[in-house]
Design an enzyme around this catalytic site. Structure first.
Site, PDB file in Angstrom:
ATOM      1  CE1 TYR A  59      58.794  -9.327 -40.745  1.00  0.00           C
ATOM      2  CE2 TYR A  59      57.625  -9.617 -38.666  1.00  0.00           C
ATOM      3  CZ  TYR A  59      58.289 -10.154 -39.761  1.00  0.00           C
ATOM      4  OH  TYR A  59      58.441 -11.504 -39.875  1.00  0.00           O
ATOM      5  CD  GLU A  60      59.480  -0.474 -44.987  1.00  0.00           C
ATOM      6  OE1 GLU A  60      59.254   0.563 -45.621  1.00  0.00           O
ATOM      7  OE2 GLU A  60      59.845  -1.541 -45.530  1.00  0.00           O
ATOM      8  CB  ALA A  61      54.275  -1.837 -40.544  1.00  0.00           C
ATOM      9  CG  LEU A  90      56.132   3.604 -41.259  1.00  0.00           C
ATOM     10  CD1 LEU A  90      55.562   4.514 -42.331  1.00  0.00           C
ATOM     11  CD2 LEU A  90      57.092   2.599 -41.870  1.00  0.00           C
TER      12      LEU A  90
END
Length: 270
Positions: A59-61, A90
């Site tokens: 996931y991007e986070a 990130l």
């Protein structure tokens, strides 16, 4: 009561169900998948439940290989980190994984797309004086550029499927080479950093892929639509000669997994 078998019939599933299922079918077992909020979450979690149990989700986070008990509400939801191999940020997601060439498949969205797979999430009209400004890249250029395969999930509208997008946020198979501004194959621009490109566009009307020359064509048509209807909803001359048939509808098992296991709270499903 025994579970129903086979494919659901018209009226037994919604458009969003078909989009989630079609996207999930793009996941190969063992893939490292970069997913965003919404439909991509439904797709990867359904794939892990059904056909790709060994797929790893980033996931991007910054959570990697998480096993959420409940569907997260966004990529920043703490539930993404449940039983994760890595819960960082990130920098780890983008530079530790994406920029190192570890991502096999990415799910993204877009406002406009052209026949080369270039996607716009920035502006409509002139960049300096646009008629509409979108939210911006949100990481799309990095993700699309460095994943081996990218699948975009979009709404099918003539104004969104354009001969040339107003602004290239995420590069397709043909991109502009500066300072000339001439369209050339992506591989020519990226050189050793060329990992792959746009593999499919999934809309509420069909599934699109790209031929050997990097030009979009219609692969399958969703139930209830014709190839001509899809063509009429494109702003460029769409190749429909390679249509392989109708997109398979969700199975009853896939619908049960979506509504009873993946998203029983109805966070993204209506």
């Amino acid at each position: 009561m025994a579970a129903r078998e086979g494919y659901a019939q018209a009226g037994e599933y919604k458009s969003i169900d078909l989009l989630a299922v079609a996207a999930a079918r793009e996941v190969t077992d063992g893939d490292v998948v970069f997913a965003g909020t919404g439909l991509p979450m439904l797709a990867i979690m359904l794939a892990q439940q059904k056909s790709a149990p060994n797929a790893v989700c980033i996931y991007e986070a910054g959570s990697i290989d998480g096993k959420p008990i409940d569907l997260p509400t966004s990529v920043g939801d703490a539930r993404c980190a449940t039983n994760a191999t890595v819960a960082a940020g990130l920098t780890e997601a983008f530079y530790g994984q994406l920029h190192s060439g570890s991502v096999d498949l990415a799910f993204l969205g877009g406002a406009e797309v052209d026949k080369y797979g270039n996607v716009n999430t920035t502006v409509v009209g002139d960049y300096a004086n646009p008629s509409k400004r979108f939210t911006g890249s949100g990481g799309n250029p990095d993700i699309n550029s460095l994943a081996r395969r990218t699948v975009f999930i979009m709404v099918q509208e003539k104004r969104r499927f354009k001969e040339n997008v107003d602004y290239i946020t995420s590069p397709g198979w043909w991109v502009k080479k500066w300072p000339e501004g001439k369209l050339v194959p992506k591989k020519e621009v990226y050189g050793k950093y060329f990992f792959g490109g746009v593999d499919a566009i999934i809309t509420d009307m069909g599934v699109f892929r790209f031929d050997e020359d990097g030009i979009m064509y219609l692969d399958t048509v969703h139930p209830g639509f014709t190839a001509e209807q899809v063509k009429d909803n494109c702003g460029f001359e769409l190749n429909i000669s390679r249509v392989s048939g109708e997109t398979l509808p969700p199975t009853y098992e896939e619908l049960d997994l979506l509504y009873k296991v993946v998203d029983p709270e109805g966070i993204f499903l209506p």
